[in-house]
Design an enzyme around this catalytic site. Structure first.
Site, PDB file in Angstrom:
ATOM      1  N   ASP A  39       0.646  -1.032   0.065  1.00  0.00           N
ATOM      2  CA  ASP A  39      -0.014   0.090   0.071  1.00  0.00           C
ATOM      3  C   ASP A  39       0.797   1.376   0.010  1.00  0.00           C
ATOM      4  O   ASP A  39       0.334   2.343   0.585  1.00  0.00           O
ATOM      5  CB  ASP A  39      -0.745   0.108   1.257  1.00  0.00           C
ATOM      6  CG  ASP A  39      -2.039  -1.046   1.046  1.00  0.00           C
ATOM      7  OD1 ASP A  39      -2.023  -1.831  -0.005  1.00  0.00           O
ATOM      8  OD2 ASP A  39      -2.953  -0.767   1.728  1.00  0.00           O
ATOM      9  N   CYS A  78      -4.065  -6.242  -2.095  1.00  0.00           N
ATOM     10  CA  CYS A  78      -2.827  -7.272  -1.767  1.00  0.00           C
ATOM     11  C   CYS A  78      -3.068  -8.446  -1.968  1.00  0.00           C
ATOM     12  O   CYS A  78      -2.033  -8.911  -2.831  1.00  0.00           O
ATOM     13  CB  CYS A  78      -2.737  -7.169  -0.163  1.00  0.00           C
ATOM     14  SG  CYS A  78      -3.232  -5.736   0.819  1.00  0.00           S
ATOM     15  N   HIS A 136      -0.302 -13.624   2.825  1.00  0.00           N
ATOM     16  CA  HIS A 136      -1.611 -13.640   2.418  1.00  0.00           C
ATOM     17  C   HIS A 136      -1.966 -14.294   1.225  1.00  0.00           C
ATOM     18  O   HIS A 136      -2.606 -14.021   0.163  1.00  0.00           O
ATOM     19  CB  HIS A 136      -1.790 -12.125   2.301  1.00  0.00           C
ATOM     20  CG  HIS A 136      -3.273 -11.450   2.413  1.00  0.00           C
ATOM     21  ND1 HIS A 136      -3.613 -10.421   1.846  1.00  0.00           N
ATOM     22  CD2 HIS A 136      -4.266 -12.419   2.975  1.00  0.00           C
ATOM     23  CE1 HIS A 136      -4.992 -10.126   2.262  1.00  0.00           C
ATOM     24  NE2 HIS A 136      -5.321 -11.081   2.612  1.00  0.00           N
ATOM     25  N   HIS A 230       1.158  -0.461   5.198  1.00  0.00           N
ATOM     26  CA  HIS A 230      -0.058  -0.978   5.177  1.00  0.00           C
ATOM     27  C   HIS A 230      -0.839  -0.529   6.572  1.00  0.00           C
ATOM     28  O   HIS A 230      -0.133  -0.599   7.497  1.00  0.00           O
ATOM     29  CB  HIS A 230      -0.368  -2.301   4.849  1.00  0.00           C
ATOM     30  CG  HIS A 230      -1.947  -2.928   4.773  1.00  0.00           C
ATOM     31  ND1 HIS A 230      -2.682  -2.833   5.855  1.00  0.00           N
ATOM     32  CD2 HIS A 230      -2.602  -3.394   3.714  1.00  0.00           C
ATOM     33  CE1 HIS A 230      -3.846  -3.394   5.469  1.00  0.00           C
ATOM     34  NE2 HIS A 230      -3.913  -3.695   4.098  1.00  0.00           N
ATOM     35  N   ASP A 288       2.851  -3.482  -3.597  1.00  0.00           N
ATOM     36  CA  ASP A 288       1.664  -4.320  -4.053  1.00  0.00           C
ATOM     37  C   ASP A 288       0.644  -3.792  -4.934  1.00  0.00           C
ATOM     38  O   ASP A 288      -0.173  -4.345  -5.753  1.00  0.00           O
ATOM     39  CB  ASP A 288       1.560  -5.512  -3.171  1.00  0.00           C
ATOM     40  CG  ASP A 288       0.513  -4.675  -1.874  1.00  0.00           C
ATOM     41  OD1 ASP A 288       0.654  -3.482  -1.743  1.00  0.00           O
ATOM     42  OD2 ASP A 288      -0.246  -5.519  -1.432  1.00  0.00           O
ATOM     43  N   ASN A 289       0.351  -2.545  -4.597  1.00  0.00           N
ATOM     44  CA  ASN A 289      -0.921  -1.935  -5.197  1.00  0.00           C
ATOM     45  C   ASN A 289      -0.426  -0.375  -4.756  1.00  0.00           C
ATOM     46  O   ASN A 289       0.234  -0.013  -4.074  1.00  0.00           O
ATOM     47  CB  ASN A 289      -2.267  -2.444  -4.811  1.00  0.00           C
ATOM     48  CG  ASN A 289      -2.373  -2.376  -3.329  1.00  0.00           C
ATOM     49  OD1 ASN A 289      -2.317  -3.629  -2.650  1.00  0.00           O
ATOM     50  ND2 ASN A 289      -2.379  -1.305  -2.643  1.00  0.00           N
ATOM     51  N   LYS A 307      -5.786   2.790  -4.340  1.00  0.00           N
ATOM     52  CA  LYS A 307      -5.736   1.468  -4.047  1.00  0.00           C
ATOM     53  C   LYS A 307      -7.129   0.788  -4.517  1.00  0.00           C
ATOM     54  O   LYS A 307      -8.096   1.373  -4.016  1.00  0.00           O
ATOM     55  CB  LYS A 307      -5.518   0.978  -2.606  1.00  0.00           C
ATOM     56  CG  LYS A 307      -5.701  -0.854  -2.083  1.00  0.00           C
ATOM     57  CD  LYS A 307      -5.589  -0.667  -0.829  1.00  0.00           C
ATOM     58  CE  LYS A 307      -5.486  -2.095  -0.323  1.00  0.00           C
ATOM     59  NZ  LYS A 307      -5.041  -2.553   0.780  1.00  0.00           N
TER      60      LYS A 307
HETATM   61 CA    CA Z   1      -1.441  -3.904  -0.379  1.00  0.00          CA
END
Ligand code: CA
Length: 473
Positions: A39, A78, A136, A230, A288-289, A307
């Site tokens: 994030d 994620c 995750h 995050h 990741d984003n 996001k």
């Molecule tokens: Ca993420």
């Protein structure tokens, strides 16, 4: 004549010796490190223009390597983004289209076992493999890192763990009764729970340095998946004190969390340098984003969205690659590249045959400009629940969503995606070609295999044994 041939032969010999040097260096499989932030806003590192959060160490990767100015991830949250990265395939091909819920009794909640991970790929070539940080990708015993190709794991299984060791009050998952409880479990070293004493980000950095030190004499793969920055926003005084000048308390804590990641990246780079393995270690850094702006006070400037969006702010991330002596230091690469390319690059360098067809490509020939075509003619995204699709082809990007106006942008002069070009007569042919391409791509994807975090309550209702945990702790 003999006197003439001798020096000529020596010269030829010398030439062969010299020529063989770089070939030999390239043929030995390099170490591969993926540093994944979570994030992180596009504009929140130095090499993408951040002013208020110094990231001198993350910037070292940019300075010593290549900045991919159009680096994308395969999804805007994620779990699916990680599933794409770690398999090198669009996660929609195998139904990983939602963020998994924490469900240790459910072997279908996570990465299907027929999908090969980078670690499983590299194990074929005797790599030592380590995963540190956020997983995750499934909490069932069959889906944990140790069963997915990783020799070593240190971290947690869910999505949004807490950072302060005093918050990790649950002995293990047997004490969890909600998704949120999962964020408070003690950390795992392989399958053993332990009492951590350091701030989570510092602990992951410590473990990363130790992994490299231990495995310096063999090819290794390190997947260092920080959960910072995050939420929850939590930082220690050490890092908060660096940002007394930031007024907004949210942004200040976020800055401290990014700074902790940066410090850890610095320690890892220092270790690699001290061990003299820089020339043999390929390092990726990315998020990741995109940043969830209101959630963690990140910035995706100059992009639209955040996001979970398919605007640039959701999927276009800071992306840099370092391999000293092999990639041109301090350069930029401006064609679209993807997190899906990391697997393909690793497979090519290790000469390891992938089990499944890949959607990514080996980036090395592109980043070194040996090849001047585009790595990807198109990149695709799907949000199944919103019936939202996105296609990127060169400078153009089209987003379609059920019950919403179709969008077409020319990113070459509108990176903020403000000018919708769909109504223009000259766009008709382009839109039709995008529609045809998307129709073909859709044939290769399947429906989601599991309910996601957004259906957490429904999932619990359908699985009354969810928290009846005795074996998968
Ligand atoms: Ca993420």
């Amino acid at each position: 004549m003999k006197l003439m041939t001798l020096p000529a032969g020596l010269a030829l010999f010398a030439l062969l010796v010299c020529a063989s040097k770089p070939v030999a260096a390239q043929s030995s499989a390099p170490n591969i490190i993926v540093i994944l932030a979570d994030d992180l806003g596009y504009a929140d590192v130095g090499f993408t223009g951040c002013r208020d959060i110094p990231t001198p160490n993350i910037d070292r990767i940019a300075r010593q390597g290549v900045v991919c100015t159009r680096g994308y991830v395969s999804f805007a949250v994620c779990g699916p983004s990680r599933a794409g990265l770690i398999t090198g395939r669009y996660q929609d091909r195998f139904g990983f289209s939602r963020n998994p819920v924490l469900a240790p009794n459910d072997s279908t909640m996570g990465l299907p076992v027929d999908q090969q991970t980078i670690a499983e790929l590299l194990k074929q070539k005797k790599y030592r493999t380590g995963a540190i940080g956020k997983w995750h990708l499934g909490a069932h015993s069959s889906q944990r890192p140790g069963k997915r190709g990783f020799d070593e794991f240190f971290g947690f299984l869910g999505g949004g763990h807490r950072y302060l060791p005093g918050d990790l009050i649950l002995k293990d998952l047997s004490e969890a009764r909600s998704e949120n409880d999962g964020y408070k479990t003690r950390l795992l070293r392989n399958e053993t729970r332990l009492d951590e004493t350091e701030y989570l980000t510092d602990a992951f950095s410590r473990e990363a340095v130790s992994f490299v030190e231990k495995n310096q004499r063999q090819p290794f793969f390190l997947y260092l998946a920080y959960n910072a920055p995050h939420s929850p926003l939590q930082a220690t005084e050490k890092y908060l004190n660096r940002f007394a000048n930031i007024q907004d308390p949210k942004r200040r804590t976020y800055a401290a969390m990014v700074s902790a990641v940066d410090e850890g990246v610095g320690k890892l780079l220092d270790k690699i340098q001290a061990l003299h393995i820089e020339n043999n270690t390929l390092i990726f850094f990315l998020s990741d984003n995109g940043g969830p702006i209101s959630d963690n006070a990140s910035s995706n400037f100059p992009f639209r969205g955040q996001k979970s969006d398919f605007f640039e702010g959701g999927i276009h991330v800071p992306f840099a690659v370092q391999w000293t002596g092999h990639l041109p230091a301090g350069t930029t690469y401006d064609q679209p590249v993807s997190s899906l390319d990391i697997f393909a690059t690793a497979a090519a360098l290790a000469k390891a045959p992938p089990r499944n067809a890949l959607d990514g490509v080996n980036l090395l020939p592109y980043l070194t400009h040996q090849v001047n075509t585009m790595p990807h003619q198109e990149l695709y995204w799907r949000n199944f629940d919103k019936q939202r699709y996105c296609v990127l082809s060169g400078q153009y990007k089209r987003i379609v969503e059920k019950d919403k106006p179709e969008l077409l942008f020319d990113l070459s002069n509108d990176i903020a995606e403000k000018q919708n070009l769909t109504g223009k007569p000259e766009s008709a042919a382009l839109l039709e070609s995008f529609e045809n391409k998307l129709r073909i791509w859709k044939q290769a994807v399947i429906n989601p295999l599991f309910l996601g975090l957004l259906e957490d309550e429904t999932y619990s209702r359908l699985h009354p044994d969810r928290w009846n945990i005795s074996t998968h702790k």
